[in-house]
Design a protein around this motif. Sequence first.
Motif, PDB file in Angstrom:
ATOM      1  N   THR A  78       0.853  -1.188   0.000  1.00  0.00           N
ATOM      2  CA  THR A  78       0.000   0.000   0.000  1.00  0.00           C
ATOM      3  C   THR A  78       0.886   1.234   0.000  1.00  0.00           C
ATOM      4  O   THR A  78       1.705   1.430   0.899  1.00  0.00           O
ATOM      5  CB  THR A  78      -0.927   0.015   1.228  1.00  0.00           C
ATOM      6  OG1 THR A  78      -1.752  -1.146   1.207  1.00  0.00           O
ATOM      7  CG2 THR A  78      -1.804   1.257   1.217  1.00  0.00           C
ATOM      8  N   LEU A  79       0.732   2.060  -1.023  1.00  0.00           N
ATOM      9  CA  LEU A  79       1.521   3.273  -1.167  1.00  0.00           C
ATOM     10  C   LEU A  79       0.587   4.477  -1.264  1.00  0.00           C
ATOM     11  O   LEU A  79      -0.571   4.347  -1.670  1.00  0.00           O
ATOM     12  CB  LEU A  79       2.387   3.208  -2.432  1.00  0.00           C
ATOM     13  CG  LEU A  79       3.392   2.064  -2.522  1.00  0.00           C
ATOM     14  CD1 LEU A  79       4.056   2.064  -3.890  1.00  0.00           C
ATOM     15  CD2 LEU A  79       4.442   2.175  -1.422  1.00  0.00           C
ATOM     16  N   THR A  80       1.103   5.639  -0.887  1.00  0.00           N
ATOM     17  CA  THR A  80       0.329   6.871  -1.017  1.00  0.00           C
ATOM     18  C   THR A  80       0.636   7.488  -2.371  1.00  0.00           C
ATOM     19  O   THR A  80       1.757   7.947  -2.621  1.00  0.00           O
ATOM     20  CB  THR A  80       0.675   7.855   0.111  1.00  0.00           C
ATOM     21  OG1 THR A  80       0.430   7.237   1.376  1.00  0.00           O
ATOM     22  CG2 THR A  80      -0.174   9.112   0.005  1.00  0.00           C
ATOM     23  N   LEU A  81      -0.343   7.485  -3.256  1.00  0.00           N
ATOM     24  CA  LEU A  81      -0.196   8.008  -4.613  1.00  0.00           C
ATOM     25  C   LEU A  81      -1.174   9.152  -4.819  1.00  0.00           C
ATOM     26  O   LEU A  81      -2.382   8.976  -4.674  1.00  0.00           O
ATOM     27  CB  LEU A  81      -0.459   6.905  -5.641  1.00  0.00           C
ATOM     28  CG  LEU A  81       0.358   5.616  -5.484  1.00  0.00           C
ATOM     29  CD1 LEU A  81      -0.050   4.608  -6.549  1.00  0.00           C
ATOM     30  CD2 LEU A  81       1.846   5.901  -5.544  1.00  0.00           C
ATOM     31  N   LYS A  82      -0.636  10.330  -5.115  1.00  0.00           N
ATOM     32  CA  LYS A  82      -1.459  11.527  -5.340  1.00  0.00           C
ATOM     33  C   LYS A  82      -2.372  11.811  -4.153  1.00  0.00           C
ATOM     34  O   LYS A  82      -3.517  12.220  -4.301  1.00  0.00           O
ATOM     35  CB  LYS A  82      -2.281  11.374  -6.618  1.00  0.00           C
ATOM     36  CG  LYS A  82      -1.431  11.133  -7.853  1.00  0.00           C
ATOM     37  CD  LYS A  82      -2.265  10.860  -9.080  1.00  0.00           C
ATOM     38  CE  LYS A  82      -1.389  10.469 -10.247  1.00  0.00           C
ATOM     39  NZ  LYS A  82      -2.168  10.090 -11.441  1.00  0.00           N
ATOM     40  N   GLY A  83      -1.841  11.558  -2.944  1.00  0.00           N
ATOM     41  CA  GLY A  83      -2.577  11.866  -1.732  1.00  0.00           C
ATOM     42  C   GLY A  83      -3.534  10.792  -1.272  1.00  0.00           C
ATOM     43  O   GLY A  83      -4.192  10.947  -0.237  1.00  0.00           O
ATOM     44  N   GLN A  84      -3.628   9.673  -2.000  1.00  0.00           N
ATOM     45  CA  GLN A  84      -4.550   8.608  -1.641  1.00  0.00           C
ATOM     46  C   GLN A  84      -3.782   7.302  -1.446  1.00  0.00           C
ATOM     47  O   GLN A  84      -2.890   6.976  -2.232  1.00  0.00           O
ATOM     48  CB  GLN A  84      -5.607   8.415  -2.743  1.00  0.00           C
ATOM     49  CG  GLN A  84      -6.437   9.643  -3.035  1.00  0.00           C
ATOM     50  CD  GLN A  84      -7.369  10.015  -1.899  1.00  0.00           C
ATOM     51  OE1 GLN A  84      -7.865   9.139  -1.183  1.00  0.00           O
ATOM     52  NE2 GLN A  84      -7.623  11.308  -1.723  1.00  0.00           N
ATOM     53  N   ASP A  85      -4.143   6.528  -0.400  1.00  0.00           N
ATOM     54  CA  ASP A  85      -3.545   5.213  -0.191  1.00  0.00           C
ATOM     55  C   ASP A  85      -4.112   4.237  -1.213  1.00  0.00           C
ATOM     56  O   ASP A  85      -5.332   4.123  -1.368  1.00  0.00           O
ATOM     57  CB  ASP A  85      -3.835   4.706   1.229  1.00  0.00           C
ATOM     58  CG  ASP A  85      -3.037   5.456   2.283  1.00  0.00           C
ATOM     59  OD1 ASP A  85      -2.060   6.132   1.910  1.00  0.00           O
ATOM     60  OD2 ASP A  85      -3.395   5.361   3.474  1.00  0.00           O
ATOM     61  N   GLN A  86      -3.198   3.538  -1.902  1.00  0.00           N
ATOM     62  CA  GLN A  86      -3.629   2.587  -2.919  1.00  0.00           C
ATOM     63  C   GLN A  86      -2.892   1.267  -2.762  1.00  0.00           C
ATOM     64  O   GLN A  86      -1.687   1.244  -2.499  1.00  0.00           O
ATOM     65  CB  GLN A  86      -3.378   3.146  -4.322  1.00  0.00           C
ATOM     66  CG  GLN A  86      -4.171   4.406  -4.633  1.00  0.00           C
ATOM     67  CD  GLN A  86      -4.051   4.811  -6.083  1.00  0.00           C
ATOM     68  OE1 GLN A  86      -3.889   3.988  -6.975  1.00  0.00           O
ATOM     69  NE2 GLN A  86      -4.119   6.115  -6.324  1.00  0.00           N
ATOM     70  N   LEU A  87      -3.607   0.171  -2.928  1.00  0.00           N
ATOM     71  CA  LEU A  87      -3.039  -1.168  -2.855  1.00  0.00           C
ATOM     72  C   LEU A  87      -2.579  -1.583  -4.244  1.00  0.00           C
ATOM     73  O   LEU A  87      -3.355  -1.598  -5.188  1.00  0.00           O
ATOM     74  CB  LEU A  87      -4.068  -2.168  -2.323  1.00  0.00           C
ATOM     75  CG  LEU A  87      -3.631  -3.636  -2.297  1.00  0.00           C
ATOM     76  CD1 LEU A  87      -2.463  -3.838  -1.338  1.00  0.00           C
ATOM     77  CD2 LEU A  87      -4.805  -4.538  -1.922  1.00  0.00           C
ATOM     78  N   LEU A  88      -1.286  -1.921  -4.351  1.00  0.00           N
ATOM     79  CA  LEU A  88      -0.735  -2.403  -5.618  1.00  0.00           C
ATOM     80  C   LEU A  88      -0.467  -3.890  -5.511  1.00  0.00           C
ATOM     81  O   LEU A  88       0.069  -4.365  -4.508  1.00  0.00           O
ATOM     82  CB  LEU A  88       0.566  -1.664  -5.953  1.00  0.00           C
ATOM     83  CG  LEU A  88       0.489  -0.141  -6.071  1.00  0.00           C
ATOM     84  CD1 LEU A  88       1.829   0.414  -6.512  1.00  0.00           C
ATOM     85  CD2 LEU A  88      -0.599   0.278  -7.051  1.00  0.00           C
ATOM     86  N   LYS A  89      -0.806  -4.608  -6.572  1.00  0.00           N
ATOM     87  CA  LYS A  89      -0.615  -6.057  -6.556  1.00  0.00           C
ATOM     88  C   LYS A  89       0.341  -6.544  -7.628  1.00  0.00           C
ATOM     89  O   LYS A  89       0.625  -7.735  -7.711  1.00  0.00           O
ATOM     90  CB  LYS A  89      -1.968  -6.759  -6.715  1.00  0.00           C
ATOM     91  CG  LYS A  89      -2.884  -6.557  -5.513  1.00  0.00           C
ATOM     92  CD  LYS A  89      -4.103  -7.450  -5.589  1.00  0.00           C
ATOM     93  CE  LYS A  89      -4.934  -7.333  -4.320  1.00  0.00           C
ATOM     94  NZ  LYS A  89      -6.118  -8.231  -4.339  1.00  0.00           N
ATOM     95  N   ARG A  90       0.830  -5.617  -8.443  1.00  0.00           N
ATOM     96  CA  ARG A  90       1.871  -5.989  -9.393  1.00  0.00           C
ATOM     97  C   ARG A  90       2.748  -4.784  -9.674  1.00  0.00           C
ATOM     98  O   ARG A  90       2.314  -3.636  -9.556  1.00  0.00           O
ATOM     99  CB  ARG A  90       1.266  -6.537 -10.693  1.00  0.00           C
ATOM    100  CG  ARG A  90       0.424  -5.552 -11.471  1.00  0.00           C
ATOM    101  CD  ARG A  90      -0.021  -6.165 -12.778  1.00  0.00           C
ATOM    102  NE  ARG A  90      -0.712  -5.199 -13.617  1.00  0.00           N
ATOM    103  CZ  ARG A  90      -0.856  -5.325 -14.920  1.00  0.00           C
ATOM    104  NH1 ARG A  90      -0.348  -6.379 -15.530  1.00  0.00           N
ATOM    105  NH2 ARG A  90      -1.496  -4.416 -15.623  1.00  0.00           N
TER     106      ARG A  90
END
Length: 241
Positions: A78-90
């Motif tokens: 989970t990274l903060t991208l453009k101010g929003q937490d996002q779950l990356l799976k690849r």
Amino acid sequence: MEALLQLRVLVLKSNKFDGNMSLPSQSYLSFPKLQVLDISRNAFGGSLPQRYFKNFKAMMGVKANYDDMNFVAHVEMTLTLKGQDQLLKRLLEAFTIIDLSSNRFSGSIPHSIGNLNSLRYLNLSHNNFMGHIPASLGNISVLESLDLSSNKLDGGIPSELTRLTFLEKLDLSMNDLVGQIPQSNQFSTFDNDSYVGNLRLCGVPLTRKCNKEDGQLIGPEEEDEEEEEEEEYGFIDGEMW
């Protein structure tokens, strides 16, 4: 960890790590394949390690189109991208991010960070950086998000940043920036939130006017005089009457 030449992801965020990352190293080439560096919300201090920015080879060599990216590995982060937490799976080949936010870094932002021209997300917010915003950031041509908020940066906003035509999020708030806000390209899309807390910035989208001659902020007295003059003479379709 610098000896891990195949390392692509390093996430150490939200711990209680401290120390100085700019100390000398015996490694000739540090993290040549690193694409994700997230050490946010710790207590790292001192100046930024310029030698890393010179050696992050995977963050150099522009790859502008996501369609051209090759799949690298399965991940779950989970990274903060453009101010929003996002779950990356690849992990895609040209997905790159540096998040050093919410630490105790100080000194100036090194110009060498502009070498990372494939970087897409850069977050240096909530530190103690001083000095000017480096014009070299304008070289990071695929940058999509830039957050330098809550530091002690001064000087003007470099016009070179208007070259960042992929930029979707900009946060320069809570610094001590001065002068007129650029308006070319993506800068015409950012609202007041991108600049709040910089009391000496002026121009659109802020309500504070700039001096037409030098682009600096008009003081309260000058602004009052200008308004009185407009009231006295009046303007219709740009013509004085």
